[in-house]
Scaffold this motif. Sequence first.
Motif, PDB file in Angstrom:
ATOM      1  N   PRO A  13       0.807  -1.221   0.000  1.00 20.49           N
ATOM      2  CA  PRO A  13       0.000   0.000   0.000  1.00 20.49           C
ATOM      3  C   PRO A  13       0.842   1.274   0.000  1.00 20.49           C
ATOM      4  N   TRP A  14       0.334   2.278  -0.675  1.00 18.76           N
ATOM      5  CA  TRP A  14       1.043   3.559  -0.770  1.00 18.76           C
ATOM      6  C   TRP A  14       0.754   4.431   0.449  1.00 18.76           C
ATOM      7  N   LEU A  15       1.796   5.130   0.897  1.00 10.01           N
ATOM      8  CA  LEU A  15       1.627   6.071   2.001  1.00 10.01           C
ATOM      9  C   LEU A  15       1.188   7.419   1.442  1.00 10.01           C
ATOM     10  N   GLU A  16       0.616   8.239   2.314  1.00 11.16           N
ATOM     11  CA  GLU A  16       0.127   9.552   1.892  1.00 11.16           C
ATOM     12  C   GLU A  16       1.260  10.406   1.318  1.00 11.16           C
ATOM     13  N   GLU A  17       2.405  10.339   1.972  1.00  6.99           N
ATOM     14  CA  GLU A  17       3.522  11.170   1.506  1.00  6.99           C
ATOM     15  C   GLU A  17       4.055  10.696   0.145  1.00  6.99           C
ATOM     16  N   GLU A  18       3.950   9.399  -0.083  1.00  7.19           N
ATOM     17  CA  GLU A  18       4.349   8.875  -1.395  1.00  7.19           C
ATOM     18  C   GLU A  18       3.404   9.388  -2.478  1.00  7.19           C
ATOM     19  N   ASP A  19       2.115   9.364  -2.151  1.00  5.82           N
ATOM     20  CA  ASP A  19       1.106   9.886  -3.092  1.00  5.82           C
ATOM     21  C   ASP A  19       1.393  11.348  -3.431  1.00  5.82           C
ATOM     22  N   GLU A  20       1.637  12.127  -2.399  1.00  2.00           N
ATOM     23  CA  GLU A  20       1.892  13.558  -2.599  1.00  2.00           C
ATOM     24  C   GLU A  20       3.104  13.768  -3.498  1.00  2.00           C
ATOM     25  N   ARG A  21       4.128  13.002  -3.221  1.00  2.00           N
ATOM     26  CA  ARG A  21       5.355  13.135  -4.016  1.00  2.00           C
ATOM     27  C   ARG A  21       5.105  12.727  -5.472  1.00  2.00           C
ATOM     28  N   LEU A  22       4.359  11.664  -5.643  1.00  2.00           N
ATOM     29  CA  LEU A  22       4.074  11.196  -7.002  1.00  2.00           C
ATOM     30  C   LEU A  22       3.265  12.241  -7.775  1.00  2.00           C
ATOM     31  N   VAL A  23       2.243  12.781  -7.138  1.00  3.18           N
ATOM     32  CA  VAL A  23       1.423  13.810  -7.790  1.00  3.18           C
ATOM     33  C   VAL A  23       2.293  14.987  -8.204  1.00  3.18           C
ATOM     34  N   LYS A  24       3.173  15.369  -7.298  1.00  6.45           N
ATOM     35  CA  LYS A  24       4.060  16.509  -7.561  1.00  6.45           C
ATOM     36  C   LYS A  24       4.917  16.254  -8.808  1.00  6.45           C
ATOM     37  N   PHE A  25       5.481  15.062  -8.887  1.00  4.99           N
ATOM     38  CA  PHE A  25       6.394  14.785  -9.997  1.00  4.99           C
ATOM     39  C   PHE A  25       5.665  14.500 -11.309  1.00  4.99           C
ATOM     40  N   VAL A  26       4.475  13.944 -11.212  1.00  4.15           N
ATOM     41  CA  VAL A  26       3.705  13.748 -12.449  1.00  4.15           C
ATOM     42  C   VAL A  26       3.289  15.104 -13.006  1.00  4.15           C
ATOM     43  N   THR A  27       2.904  16.011 -12.121  1.00  7.20           N
ATOM     44  CA  THR A  27       2.551  17.365 -12.539  1.00  7.20           C
ATOM     45  C   THR A  27       3.742  18.048 -13.207  1.00  7.20           C
ATOM     46  N   LEU A  28       4.904  17.772 -12.643  1.00  6.41           N
ATOM     47  CA  LEU A  28       6.132  18.389 -13.134  1.00  6.41           C
ATOM     48  C   LEU A  28       6.605  17.781 -14.460  1.00  6.41           C
ATOM     49  N   LEU A  29       6.573  16.469 -14.543  1.00  5.01           N
ATOM     50  CA  LEU A  29       7.200  15.771 -15.676  1.00  5.01           C
ATOM     51  C   LEU A  29       6.215  15.171 -16.681  1.00  5.01           C
ATOM     52  N   GLY A  30       4.963  15.112 -16.296  1.00  2.00           N
ATOM     53  CA  GLY A  30       3.978  14.527 -17.202  1.00  2.00           C
ATOM     54  C   GLY A  30       3.804  13.028 -16.988  1.00  2.00           C
ATOM     55  N   GLU A  31       2.778  12.487 -17.651  1.00  2.00           N
ATOM     56  CA  GLU A  31       2.435  11.073 -17.467  1.00  2.00           C
ATOM     57  C   GLU A  31       3.204  10.198 -18.451  1.00  2.00           C
ATOM     58  N   ARG A  32       4.505  10.114 -18.283  1.00  2.00           N
ATOM     59  CA  ARG A  32       5.314   9.273 -19.176  1.00  2.00           C
ATOM     60  C   ARG A  32       6.662   9.021 -18.540  1.00  2.00           C
ATOM     61  N   ARG A  33       7.455   8.180 -19.197  1.00  2.00           N
ATOM     62  CA  ARG A  33       8.782   7.823 -18.691  1.00  2.00           C
ATOM     63  C   ARG A  33       8.715   7.504 -17.201  1.00  2.00           C
ATOM     64  N   TRP A  34       7.926   6.495 -16.884  1.00  2.00           N
ATOM     65  CA  TRP A  34       7.639   6.218 -15.476  1.00  2.00           C
ATOM     66  C   TRP A  34       8.868   5.751 -14.714  1.00  2.00           C
ATOM     67  N   ASP A  35       9.745   5.013 -15.367  1.00  2.00           N
ATOM     68  CA  ASP A  35      10.957   4.559 -14.673  1.00  2.00           C
ATOM     69  C   ASP A  35      11.832   5.743 -14.269  1.00  2.00           C
ATOM     70  N   SER A  36      11.999   6.672 -15.209  1.00  2.00           N
ATOM     71  CA  SER A  36      12.805   7.862 -14.894  1.00  2.00           C
ATOM     72  C   SER A  36      12.126   8.665 -13.801  1.00  2.00           C
ATOM     73  N   LEU A  37      10.812   8.815 -13.939  1.00  2.00           N
ATOM     74  CA  LEU A  37      10.059   9.579 -12.940  1.00  2.00           C
ATOM     75  C   LEU A  37      10.240   8.960 -11.547  1.00  2.00           C
ATOM     76  N   ALA A  38      10.178   7.635 -11.505  1.00  2.00           N
ATOM     77  CA  ALA A  38      10.335   6.957 -10.214  1.00  2.00           C
ATOM     78  C   ALA A  38      11.720   7.214  -9.632  1.00  2.00           C
TER      79      ALA A  38
END
Length: 240
Positions: A13-38
């Motif tokens: 399960p994902w933690l709240e802070e992980e969700d927040e971080r993911l949203v932040k980076f998807v907003t920043l980098l877009g919905e692609r290159r998921w490995d790099s984003l991770a």
Amino acid sequence: MDCKKEDALRRGPWLEEEDERLVKFVTLLGERRWDSLARVSGLKRSGKSCRLRWMNYLNPSLKCGPMSQEEEIIIFQLHALWGNKWSNIARRLPGRTDNQIKNYWRTHLRKKMEAQNYDKIIDWRGNKGEELLHKHKETEIMWTRTKTREHGFDETVKEYKQKNMESDKETNGVICETERFGVMNSPYENRIIDWISKSDANIFEDHSSSSTDNNININVGSWWFQEIMDFEEVSCSLWS
DNA sequence: AATGGCCCCAACCGCCGTTTC
DNA sequence: AGAAACGGCGGTTGGGGCCAT
């Protein structure tokens, strides 16, 4: 000792802070290159896991709440036509994911289907079917209106053509199978198939020769649409 | 209150097609 | 052209929550 990279990855399960971080980076980098984003985000998750979390949970365009009766019937109908093509079905239900639909089918509809007279539910001669047809028509019109505004006529035509031909040609093939079991074909599908067979490869071509800004001639197989001001009218012509 | 069974759904897995280098 | 990386898909799993006993 070197540890494998995978060993450091978090699971479960994902933690709240992980969700927040993911949203932040998807907003920043877009919905692609998921490995790099991770990697860049510092999340100890695989790119796949990030993508899944975003697509199935965090994406703001997702619809919350229980399935409506209309959505349920659409799922019934499309599942009858396509089988377990969850992603295809999801495309026809804006805001719903393939995972949602898959889970919903397994937990609710499959049992219902087994318990009830399936034919009655998906019989498009009923009022509910007609109602849904109208809803679908409205969705198509909204889509073409928005696309035309954003990308212009040519791009919209290209995308519309591809969008409908891919899924509905596939539908066409399955209908023969389902008909053997008494499953009704919707007026929408009949019309699309009829339309595709008439238009073949010539859909929307040749509109430039005698067109002006507000008056374009569109060739759909043997049909010609004249004086069309807005692409949505082409779409409308499918249903009328 | 405790417990066992069932349901639901988020997350994972493995495969395969597509894209990138 | 071919290998590697990536992304999408359908199937499966496991844990949390609910409910009946």
